[in-house]
Enzyme design. Structure first.
Site, PDB file in Angstrom:
ATOM      1  N   LYS A  28       0.835  -1.195   0.000  1.00  0.00           N
ATOM      2  CA  LYS A  28       0.000   0.000   0.000  1.00  0.00           C
ATOM      3  C   LYS A  28       0.879   1.258   0.000  1.00  0.00           C
ATOM      4  CE  LYS A  28      -3.812  -0.495   2.316  1.00  0.00           C
ATOM      5  NZ  LYS A  28      -4.441  -0.770   3.626  1.00  0.00           N
ATOM      6  N   ARG A  98      -3.408   3.146   8.344  1.00  0.00           N
ATOM      7  CA  ARG A  98      -3.733   1.996   7.493  1.00  0.00           C
ATOM      8  C   ARG A  98      -2.615   0.957   7.496  1.00  0.00           C
ATOM      9  NH1 ARG A  98      -4.855   4.505   1.710  1.00  0.00           N
ATOM     10  NH2 ARG A  98      -6.124   2.623   1.524  1.00  0.00           N
ATOM     11  N   GLY A 107      -8.099  -6.927   3.739  1.00  0.00           N
ATOM     12  CA  GLY A 107      -9.047  -6.932   4.848  1.00  0.00           C
ATOM     13  C   GLY A 107      -8.603  -7.723   6.072  1.00  0.00           C
ATOM     14  N   MET A 109      -5.883  -7.211   8.056  1.00  0.00           N
ATOM     15  CA  MET A 109      -5.343  -6.400   9.153  1.00  0.00           C
ATOM     16  C   MET A 109      -6.225  -5.167   9.335  1.00  0.00           C
ATOM     17  SD  MET A 109      -1.288  -6.857   8.563  1.00  0.00           S
ATOM     18  CE  MET A 109      -1.294  -6.248   6.911  1.00  0.00           C
ATOM     19  N   ARG A 340      -3.209  -1.713  -6.523  1.00  0.00           N
ATOM     20  CA  ARG A 340      -2.403  -2.936  -6.405  1.00  0.00           C
ATOM     21  C   ARG A 340      -2.788  -3.844  -7.556  1.00  0.00           C
ATOM     22  NH1 ARG A 340      -5.681  -4.669  -1.041  1.00  0.00           N
ATOM     23  NH2 ARG A 340      -7.717  -4.712  -2.000  1.00  0.00           N
ATOM     24  N   HIS A 458      -1.210 -41.766   0.942  1.00  0.00           N
ATOM     25  CA  HIS A 458      -1.405 -42.528  -0.293  1.00  0.00           C
ATOM     26  C   HIS A 458      -2.518 -41.920  -1.133  1.00  0.00           C
ATOM     27  CE1 HIS A 458      -3.244 -45.837  -2.625  1.00  0.00           C
ATOM     28  NE2 HIS A 458      -1.986 -46.066  -2.915  1.00  0.00           N
ATOM     29  N   SER A 778      17.737 -40.271 -11.829  1.00  0.00           N
ATOM     30  CA  SER A 778      16.458 -39.605 -11.599  1.00  0.00           C
ATOM     31  C   SER A 778      16.294 -39.450 -10.094  1.00  0.00           C
ATOM     32  CB  SER A 778      15.317 -40.434 -12.190  1.00  0.00           C
ATOM     33  OG  SER A 778      14.086 -39.808 -11.916  1.00  0.00           O
ATOM     34  N   CYS A 846      11.783 -37.235 -10.449  1.00  0.00           N
ATOM     35  CA  CYS A 846      10.473 -37.848 -10.653  1.00  0.00           C
ATOM     36  C   CYS A 846       9.663 -37.912  -9.369  1.00  0.00           C
ATOM     37  CB  CYS A 846      10.619 -39.233 -11.255  1.00  0.00           C
ATOM     38  SG  CYS A 846      11.457 -40.393 -10.168  1.00  0.00           S
ATOM     39  N   TYR A 866      15.417 -32.496 -16.852  1.00  0.00           N
ATOM     40  CA  TYR A 866      13.959 -32.576 -16.913  1.00  0.00           C
ATOM     41  C   TYR A 866      13.342 -32.752 -15.536  1.00  0.00           C
ATOM     42  CZ  TYR A 866      14.317 -37.698 -16.339  1.00  0.00           C
ATOM     43  OH  TYR A 866      14.576 -38.944 -15.861  1.00  0.00           O
TER      44      TYR A 866
HETATM   45  P1  ADP Z   1      -7.777  -2.478   3.579  1.00  0.00           P
HETATM   46  O1  ADP Z   1      -6.340  -2.848   3.472  1.00  0.00           O
HETATM   47  O2  ADP Z   1      -8.559  -3.341   4.455  1.00  0.00           O
HETATM   48  O3  ADP Z   1      -8.389  -2.247   2.213  1.00  0.00           O
HETATM   49  P2  ADP Z   1      -7.451   0.365   3.765  1.00  0.00           P
HETATM   50  O4  ADP Z   1      -6.295   0.878   4.522  1.00  0.00           O
HETATM   51  O5  ADP Z   1      -7.308   0.352   2.293  1.00  0.00           O
HETATM   52  O6  ADP Z   1      -7.812  -1.076   4.326  1.00  0.00           O
HETATM   53  O7  ADP Z   1      -8.713   1.214   4.195  1.00  0.00           O
HETATM   54  C1  ADP Z   1      -9.999   0.846   3.862  1.00  0.00           C
HETATM   55  C2  ADP Z   1     -10.751   1.996   3.247  1.00  0.00           C
HETATM   56  O8  ADP Z   1     -10.742   3.124   4.083  1.00  0.00           O
HETATM   57  C3  ADP Z   1     -10.148   2.504   1.954  1.00  0.00           C
HETATM   58  O9  ADP Z   1     -10.583   1.770   0.874  1.00  0.00           O
HETATM   59  C4  ADP Z   1     -10.689   3.901   1.877  1.00  0.00           C
HETATM   60  O10 ADP Z   1     -11.961   3.894   1.310  1.00  0.00           O
HETATM   61  C5  ADP Z   1     -10.784   4.292   3.327  1.00  0.00           C
HETATM   62  N1  ADP Z   1      -9.663   5.159   3.651  1.00  0.00           N
HETATM   63  C6  ADP Z   1      -8.449   4.829   4.107  1.00  0.00           C
HETATM   64  N2  ADP Z   1      -7.670   5.918   4.259  1.00  0.00           N
HETATM   65  C7  ADP Z   1      -8.423   6.954   3.888  1.00  0.00           C
HETATM   66  C8  ADP Z   1      -8.192   8.355   3.797  1.00  0.00           C
HETATM   67  N3  ADP Z   1      -7.018   8.877   4.133  1.00  0.00           N
HETATM   68  N4  ADP Z   1      -9.187   9.141   3.370  1.00  0.00           N
HETATM   69  C9  ADP Z   1     -10.365   8.605   3.026  1.00  0.00           C
HETATM   70  N5  ADP Z   1     -10.649   7.310   3.076  1.00  0.00           N
HETATM   71  C10 ADP Z   1      -9.690   6.484   3.502  1.00  0.00           C
HETATM   72 MG    MG Z   2      -7.806  -1.056   0.857  1.00  0.00          MG
END
Ligand code: ADP
Ligand code: MG
Ligand code: MG
Length: 893
Positions: A28, A98, A107, A109, A340, A458, A778, A846, A866
């Site tokens: 990220k 984040r 999702g 963490m 990503r 097995h 082999s 093998c 191979y």
């Molecule tokens: P995940 O890794 O679970 O997707 P994110 O860190 O991407 O978590 O955060 C989830 C959501 O929170 C993002 O998709 C975005 O919509 C919102 N978000 C995160 N940071 C900001 C920010 N600085 N301003 C506005 N929305 C944010």
């Molecule tokens: Mg996200």
């Protein structure tokens, strides 16, 4: 030594990092930097590195003290950029905190939004931007901070929200006004109080606790589980991104969305995703309101949509892959929040790779790298129509031993499987565990379930060999063989299934499912896959052969692009019919070498084998066929002790004209305490040279016949489990003598090769002198792993390997992925010493590892000629070999 740098900043049009810093900044963070560098509108912020996560854990789960000063300085840079101040009542800066590791774990963490508000600041915020919006941000902060940082169950907040909506008679949170939201905030304070918590009123305290919680979320159970399932290892931890908040909840000209630059299900080139007006963050994913399809944005906010399309198109070209993008619109301004590489199905992966190449965004090698082996795997198996549709019918979850979907009627024995199949029924074979005796029934079944046994049991090995879905180790299933029923608990109640009831298996997820779930054929247009595979074959150096025991499988292997057979196991041939196993057992039971019974049994077995080999040679015309001499301990051809064994002894006594006691003594005498290190492999052929002689004769007679009929045969005879040169010399002598006899009898001389398996450490160390005698090596890496490591393939998984991989004592099961460090060194030594003695020595593998992409990368590097794997894995091995070669070439540059 320079002090470690803990923080990297990013802002519109500039940034300290870039996309190649993923390890350090997490995906990220690195891509936020990259988007900023590309000039996209990214809310300013900074990334605290993954190294600090390591520091955090080394520090007993606390932020390093020095970090706080550094965070303050980094926040000051953002404040200057934004003209706002963190913690200020009149011009407050709010931030999000984040998570984000080097490998995306969507999702898994935590993230906290709207940090920096308190009871006083929210009033200033309200004065500036309006009360409804300010209160909405505050209640969101209370909810997320409470849940993520203070571990107050989020249901507690949801209950209050639902109750308020009920009282106000509204359906959606956007229908709540400023006063309603004030009421909600009061209710949330009550929730805090009930949990003996409060929201820190010091914004800095909020920020540090938020950072702390995100680092902590690296090791929450679901994150650990996700890494385990996805085999994500060797990472430092998560980075933490602190970023200026932008507000999608500022009214009708604001909103938040997620989109893919291509359709992740089928790969079509179209923007695919969803958008929600007047909403923030997770609202889209959480399903709070039904979002609109992204394309509708073109009507609602045409200029923003055009900008989004321009941004995502640019990003896809720049990143050279399909992107998954998160964005927010604040009062008509577009902000990019994340990008990503998008996750995709196999079908989509193939189409996207080909189209990106056609569009000139990537070249052929990059297209080959873009399709992952598991994508190809998916493309090659039938699939469930929808893998969410059956959720309520899942009976149990075991080990996902062999991928794919299977549907059939429940049977509990191999014999029944064959009977039902003969009547035209599809069956799922359910056993406590399987043994080689079950192979007929296993082959007849659509899929296999076992209650015991691991990924290399097995059942698992055989099923993968055939590409048959298999779920192993389902400990919660109880089979009663007497009543032919299967019992388990479902939603708290005991359920009983009977023979003939329909069940489905998802071998990819390890689920056993009640009922016949709908299946669909893999959606591959031959042309597309063919095109990619042509590039694959051009790129690879390793040849790919197949492990095949029957002419039918040989045909499949060939159709999948196998360049020969690297392992033909002869033992399964003895199980395939009644007469064969009977002849095998007579041969085993008869002691007198020269007796007519023994000769008759050997002659019968030879005829069966010759017929099989003829079929295989024909199917593999022009390609090498490597046949391994009999390998398993002889008692594997006998039933377990008990009534079946007693009956067999009586029957054999009658057939051989011997006393029952005598036969019993002979057969029981075959049992060994440690059969894996016992009388097996070439040791059998040395104690019983008549078996080697019979097999070599059958192979060469078959070869002669097929050659005489105009076929092109390349028999390679392979001696298993050799440890010493004298063993090899002994077997060579028997084989060459048989060859001479066949040549004399037929007047034809078919060229053949004799090689050895390298599967005990002594053979690897003695590779030099062995190479002087062998035409090829082999590597039998299953046994080589077992013997080098001293780990039993049969027991280790259940007893300790699972604990090992769970605790990180082992990164992965060495029977799945070759232990490059230890067992790999054994391979390397054998390669070096073997080639030094004989430069043109042919080298292959093998074992089960021959189909594992990571192991294949090693075999490519160590210089094998191979790999050989099960017929259905051949395309995957071809792809993995190509990817290994491309990556190696890139590294060399
Ligand atoms: P995940 O890794 O679970 O997707 P994110 O860190 O991407 O978590 O955060 C989830 C959501 O929170 C993002 O998709 C975005 O919509 C919102 N978000 C995160 N940071 C900001 C920010 N600085 N301003 C506005 N929305 C944010
Ligand atoms: Mg996200
Ligand atoms: Mg072996």
């Amino acid at each position: 030594m320079a002090p470690i740098r803990r923080i990297y900043g990013f802002a519109r049009g500039s940034s300290d990092g870039n996309k190649s810093m993923k390890e350090l900044l997490g995906g990220k963070g690195a891509y936020l930097c990259e988007m900023a560098r590309c000039g996209l509108n990214v809310p300013p912020g900074f990334t605290i590195t993954t190294e600090v996560c390591e520091e955090f854990y080394a520090n007993g789960g606390m932020l390093p003290e020095a970090l706080k000063t550094e965070v303050k300085a980094a926040v000051a840079v953002v404040e200057a950029d934004m003209g706002l101040k963190f913690g200020d009542v009149n011009t407050p800066l709010l931030v999000s905190v984040r998570s984000g590791a080097a490998v995306s774990m969507p999702g898994m963490m935590d993230t906290v939004l709207n940090l920096g508000l308190n009871d006083a600041i929210v009033e200033g915020f309200a004065a500036k931007y309006g009360a409804r919006f300010a209160m909405d941000c505050y209640r969101r902060l209370m909810q997320m901070f409470g849940d993520v940082v203070l571990e107050i169950p989020h249901e507690a907040f949801e209950a209050k929200l639902a109750a308020l909506k009920g009282r106000k008679g509204v359906q959606y949170d956007v229908q709540l006004d400023a006063d309603d939201l004030r009421e909600l905030i009061a209710a949330y304070k009550q929730v805090y109080a009930e949990h003996k918590q409060e929201l820190p009123q010091d914004p800095w305290q909020q920020l540090y606790l938020g950072i702390n919680a995100v680092f902590k979320s690296w090791n929450i159970p679901r994150a650990i589980k996700y890494r385990e399932i996805n085999k994500i290892t060797g990472l430092k931890g998560t980075a933490v991104n602190v970023q200026t908040m932008v507000y999608g909840n500022m009214g009708e000209s604001s909103g938040t969305g997620v989109c893919f630059t291509r359709n992740p299900a089928n790969g079509a080139s179209e923007l695919f995703g969803e958008f929600l007006i007047n909403a923030q963050g997770e609202d889209v994913v959480a399903g709070i309101r039904t979002p609109m399809p992204i394309k509708l944005m073109a009507d609602v906010m045409p200029p923003i949509y055009a900008e989004l399309v321009a941004n995502t198109t640019m990003l896809e070209k720049h990143m050279k892959d399909m992107q998954d993008v998160e964005f927010t619109v604040q009062e008509g301004r577009l902000f990019m929040l994340q990008c990503r590489s998008g996750k995709r199905t196999g079908t989509a992966a193939l189409r996207i790779a080909l189209e990106l190449q056609a569009e000139g965004i990537i070249d052929r090698d990059e297209a080959v790298l873009m399709v992952e082996p598991r994508h190809l795997d998916q493309l090659l198996h039938p699939q469930f129509e929808s893998d969410k549709g059956y959720a309520k019918d899942v009976i149990t979850r075991g080990l996902a031993a062999s991928p794919g979907a299977a549907v059939g009627r429940l049977v509990f024995s191999a014999a029944e499987a064959e009977e039902w199949k003969a009547r035209g029924e599809r069956v799922i074979l359910c056993r406590h565990e399987t043994s080689p005796e079950d192979v007929g029934g296993m082959h007849a079944a659509e899929g296999i379930v076992t209650c015991r046994g691991g990924m290399t049991s097995h059942a698992a090995v055989v099923a993968r060999g055939w590409g048959k879905p298999c779920v192993c180790g389902c400990e919660h299933l109880h089979i009663d063989l007497k009543t032919k029923t299967l019992t388990f608990e479902l939603h708290g109640a005991e359920v009983r299934l009977r023979e003939g009831d329909w069940v489905s298996l998802n071998g990819t997820s390890g689920e056993v499912i009640n009922g016949a779930q709908p299946l669909k054929a893999p959606e591959v247009t031959g042309g597309d896959l063919g095109k990619l595979m042509a590039w694959v074959d051009k790129a690879r150096r390793l040849r790919v052969l197949a492990n095949v025991d029957t002419p039918e499988d040989a045909a499949i292997a060939r159709a999948n692009g196998a360049q020969g057979i690297g392992l033909c196991r002869t033992e399964h041939m003895f199980f395939s019919t009644h007469e064969r196993i009977a002849a095998m057992r007579r041969m085993i039971a008869e002691e007198e070498l020269a007796s007519s019974h023994k000769l008759e049994a050997l002659e019968a077995l030879k005829a069966f084998q010759r017929e099989d080999f003829e079929g295989i040679f024909k199917a593999m015309d022009g390609l090498p066929v490597t046949i391994r001499l009999l390998d398993p301990p002889l008692h594997e051809f006998l039933p377990q002790e008990g009534p079946a064994m007693a009956a067999l002894c009586r029957q054999l006594a009658g057939e051989l004209g011997a006393s029952v006691e005598r036969v019993e003594a002979r057969l029981n005498g075959l049992r060994e305490v440690n059969p894996m290190m016992g009388l097996r492999g070439c040791r059998l052929g040395i104690v019983h040279p008549e078996i080697t002689d019979m097999q070599a004769t059958a192979i060469l007679e078959a070869a002669t016949r097929v050659a005489a009929a105009g076929g092109h045969v390349h028999p390679h005879i392979m001696v298993p489990l050799v440890a010493t040169t004298d063993e090899m010399d002994h077997q060579l002598h028997v084989i060459h003598a048989a060859a001479k006899r066949v040549a004399a009898a037929t007047g034809e001389k078919v060229p053949y090769k004799v090689g050895t398996m390298i599967e005990v450490p002594r053979a690897a160390l003695q590779a030099g002198p062995l190479a002087e005698r062998a035409d090829f090596f082999s590597f039998g890496t299953n046994d080589l792993t077992q013997m080098t490591y001293g780990i039993s393939r049969d027991d280790a998984q259940a007893k300790f390997l699972t604990t090992y991989t769970h605790n990180g004592i082992l990164q992965s099961d060495p029977f799945d992925t070759l232990d490059v460090v230890g067992v790999g060194e054994m391979v390397r030594i054998a390669v070096e010493r073997g080639r030094a003695a004989k430069p043109d020595l042919e080298l292959g593998i093998c074992g089960e590892h021959g189909g594992d992409p990571n192991s294949i990368a090693f075999f490519n590097k160590v210089g094998l000629d191979y790999v050989s794997c099960s017929p259905l894995r051949v395309p995957i091995a071809r792809l993995a070999a190509a990817q290994a070669a491309i990556k190696a070439a890139a590294k060399a540059k």
